[in-house]
Design a protein around this motif. Structure first.
Motif, short mmCIF file in Angstrom:
data_model
loop_
_atom_site.label_atom_id
_atom_site.label_comp_id
_atom_site.label_asym_id
_atom_site.label_seq_id
_atom_site.Cartn_x
_atom_site.Cartn_y
_atom_site.Cartn_z
N MET A 1 -4.29 13.87 8.40
CA MET A 1 -3.71 14.44 7.17
C MET A 1 -4.95 14.29 5.90
SD MET A 1 0.43 14.54 6.85
CE MET A 1 0.17 12.54 6.71
N ARG A 2 -5.26 14.94 5.41
CA ARG A 2 -5.97 14.83 3.87
C ARG A 2 -4.97 14.53 2.95
NH1 ARG A 2 -10.12 19.36 2.52
NH2 ARG A 2 -11.23 18.78 4.43
N ILE A 3 -5.11 13.33 2.46
CA ILE A 3 -4.18 13.04 1.53
C ILE A 3 -4.63 12.40 0.23
CG2 ILE A 3 -2.31 11.24 0.91
CD1 ILE A 3 -1.86 10.86 3.94
N LEU A 4 -4.11 13.03 -1.03
CA LEU A 4 -4.35 12.71 -2.49
C LEU A 4 -3.35 11.85 -3.02
CD1 LEU A 4 -6.41 12.60 -4.83
CD2 LEU A 4 -5.16 14.72 -5.33
N ILE A 5 -3.64 10.50 -3.32
CA ILE A 5 -2.66 9.76 -3.88
C ILE A 5 -3.23 9.90 -5.51
CG2 ILE A 5 -1.56 7.59 -4.16
CD1 ILE A 5 -2.13 7.24 -1.30
N LEU A 6 -2.22 10.06 -6.55
CA LEU A 6 -2.49 9.93 -7.86
C LEU A 6 -2.15 8.60 -8.26
CD1 LEU A 6 -1.24 13.62 -8.83
CD2 LEU A 6 -3.50 12.64 -8.34
N GLU A 18 -2.84 2.27 2.04
CA GLU A 18 -3.12 1.14 3.03
C GLU A 18 -2.75 1.61 4.42
OE1 GLU A 18 -3.62 -2.84 0.50
OE2 GLU A 18 -1.61 -2.40 1.39
N LEU A 19 -1.49 2.00 4.57
CA LEU A 19 -0.63 2.40 5.56
C LEU A 19 -1.23 3.75 6.19
CD1 LEU A 19 3.17 1.61 5.02
CD2 LEU A 19 1.35 0.22 6.46
N ALA A 20 -1.54 4.71 5.42
CA ALA A 20 -2.16 6.18 5.69
C ALA A 20 -3.40 5.72 6.38
CB ALA A 20 -2.18 6.89 4.39
N LEU A 21 -4.34 4.78 5.61
CA LEU A 21 -5.50 4.77 6.37
C LEU A 21 -5.56 3.96 7.69
CD1 LEU A 21 -7.42 3.41 3.25
CD2 LEU A 21 -8.15 5.16 4.42
N LEU A 23 -3.11 4.56 9.77
CA LEU A 23 -2.75 5.72 10.82
C LEU A 23 -3.83 6.58 10.92
CD1 LEU A 23 0.59 6.24 9.22
CD2 LEU A 23 0.28 5.21 11.41
N GLY A 24 -4.96 6.69 10.46
CA GLY A 24 -6.14 7.50 10.49
C GLY A 24 -6.24 8.74 9.89
N HIS A 25 -5.40 8.62 8.52
CA HIS A 25 -5.59 9.72 7.53
C HIS A 25 -6.84 9.60 6.73
CE1 HIS A 25 -1.57 11.06 9.05
NE2 HIS A 25 -1.23 9.81 8.78
N GLU A 26 -7.27 10.76 6.10
CA GLU A 26 -8.43 10.59 5.05
C GLU A 26 -7.77 10.39 3.78
OE1 GLU A 26 -11.23 14.00 3.15
OE2 GLU A 26 -10.85 14.28 5.23
N VAL A 37 -8.61 -1.79 -7.89
CA VAL A 37 -9.15 -0.30 -7.06
C VAL A 37 -8.42 -0.13 -5.57
CG1 VAL A 37 -11.40 -0.96 -7.82
CG2 VAL A 37 -10.70 -1.76 -5.66
N PRO A 38 -8.53 0.89 -5.21
CA PRO A 38 -8.12 1.33 -3.99
C PRO A 38 -8.38 0.41 -2.60
CG PRO A 38 -8.53 3.33 -5.19
CD PRO A 38 -9.33 1.96 -5.68
N PRO A 39 -7.77 0.41 -1.65
CA PRO A 39 -8.10 -0.33 -0.63
C PRO A 39 -9.10 0.14 0.12
CG PRO A 39 -6.25 0.99 0.01
CD PRO A 39 -6.41 1.13 -1.40
N PRO A 40 -9.94 -0.68 0.89
CA PRO A 40 -11.23 -0.23 1.48
C PRO A 40 -11.00 1.00 2.25
CG PRO A 40 -11.18 -2.77 1.21
CD PRO A 40 -9.89 -2.10 0.90
N GLY A 41 -11.92 1.86 2.22
CA GLY A 41 -11.67 2.92 3.28
C GLY A 41 -11.28 4.26 2.64
N ALA A 42 -11.01 4.24 1.45
CA ALA A 42 -10.13 5.29 0.74
C ALA A 42 -11.20 5.74 -0.25
CB ALA A 42 -8.89 4.92 -0.24
#
Length: 327
Positions: A1-6, A18-21, A23-26, A37-42
């Protein structure tokens, strides 16, 4: 899934990222980044949501948008710009929306507070009313395409509020510990991983509706006993009458010189709401012993003697102990 977190930089919203990453989500996070800052990978879109054009950098289609703000003007601006670009809109609300906190076992049908309708940003004392207004905005803009989660107290590693971690941290320091004499009153806390994990599972299913996302209800005395067992407590618990504590300036619930989980009379329903609907949709409520263990490990990493946002300071506790009549 392509997820935007505000959000995506602090506690719950960061754990969702972190959990979304994992699980392989964008994942894309839109936040000021003033504290972290957000977690690495986001992907990180650094914007102030009260700025002039905060959503230009995320003006695209999203499978899921996750919103955590409690300010109605921010929520409405996000819905205006992004509401039609999201397959599912998730709003993390709060059990503070309910008007009556006295009835144990109440579910999502309980009466809500009136919505905040001020022309300026909502003040802290209107938090519940502001969350109600945000829920109404989500329904207005999204009709049925919204998942509204109403957690109560959230805890776990990284919790900046200290509303749960105070007790594992304090008992781990041993000595004589002031504890409110409310053994039979309920407490209710959801582990941040249970909440974040359920939100992502629900998103993958396209689940909509309103759900109390709360943890298991546990007596305060049992919580303290289990915490003492986990830390190997060898000190002395001083169970102090609530009236004495209130008369001597100790605050309820949270904040400086407070005793977390302690609430005034009439709040039994606040810590014993029904999570039946969410559990039927897969919400896991891990045993409180497991959460205590996770939080204790985090408290030790962060430092047991650190300054806290909630709980009694060492100096205040010592002064109170000196004033107890049967010391």
């Amino acid at each position: 899934m392509r997820i935007l977190i505000l959000g995506g930089t602090v506690f719950l919203s960061r754990r969702i990222a972190e959990l979304a990453l994992e699980l392989g989500h964008e994942v894309t996070c839109l936040a000021r980044g003033a504290v972290s800052v957000p977690p690495p990978g986001a992907a990180f879109v650094q914007e102030d949501r009260d700025g002039s054009t905060p959503y230009v950098g995320v003006d695209r289609d999203w499978d899921v948008v996750v919103e955590v703000s409690w300010q109605p003007h921010q929520v409405e601006d996000a819905l205006r710009f992004l509401g039609a670009r999201a397959g599912l809109w998730i709003y993390v609300s709060s059990c503070s929306v309910y008007a009556d906190n006295s009835v144990p076992g109440a579910d999502e049908s309980a009466t809500l507070l009136p919505a905040y309708d001020g022309d300026t940003p909502a003040p802290g004392e209107s938090y519940g009313e502001a969350k109600v207004a945000c829920e109404e905005l989500c329904r207005s803009y999204r009709n049925n395409g919204v998942l509204i989660a109403r957690p109560g107290l959230i805890c776990g590693p990284g919790d900046p509020s200290d509303r749960f971690g105070y007790w594992p941290g304090r008992l781990a320091r041993s000595g004589t510990v002031i504890v409110p004499a409310i053994r039979d009153r309920p407490t209710q806390t959801i582990d941040v991983d249970d909440l974040a994990g359920w939100l992502l599972t629900a998103a993958a299913r396209g689940l909509t509706g309103v759900f109390n996302t709360v943890g298991p209800s546990t007596g305060f005395g049992d919580l303290i006993d289990q915490t003492a067992s986990q830390v190997g407590f060898g000190g002395l618990l001083r169970w102090v009458e609530p009236d004495w504590l209130a008369d001597h300036g100790v605050a309820y619930w949270a904040g400086p010189d407070s005793l977390p989980h302690w609430l005034p009379e009439g709040y039994d329903g606040f810590a014993s709401r029904s999570a039946g609907a969410a559990r039927a949709e897969g919400l896991t409520q891990r045993p409180v012993q497991e959460t205590i263990k996770r939080v204790l490990e985090d408290e030790r990493r962060r430092g047991l003697d650190r300054e806290r946002k909630s709980g009694l300071s060492a100096g205040t506790e010592e002064q109170l102990l000196a004033q107890l009549p049967d010391r």
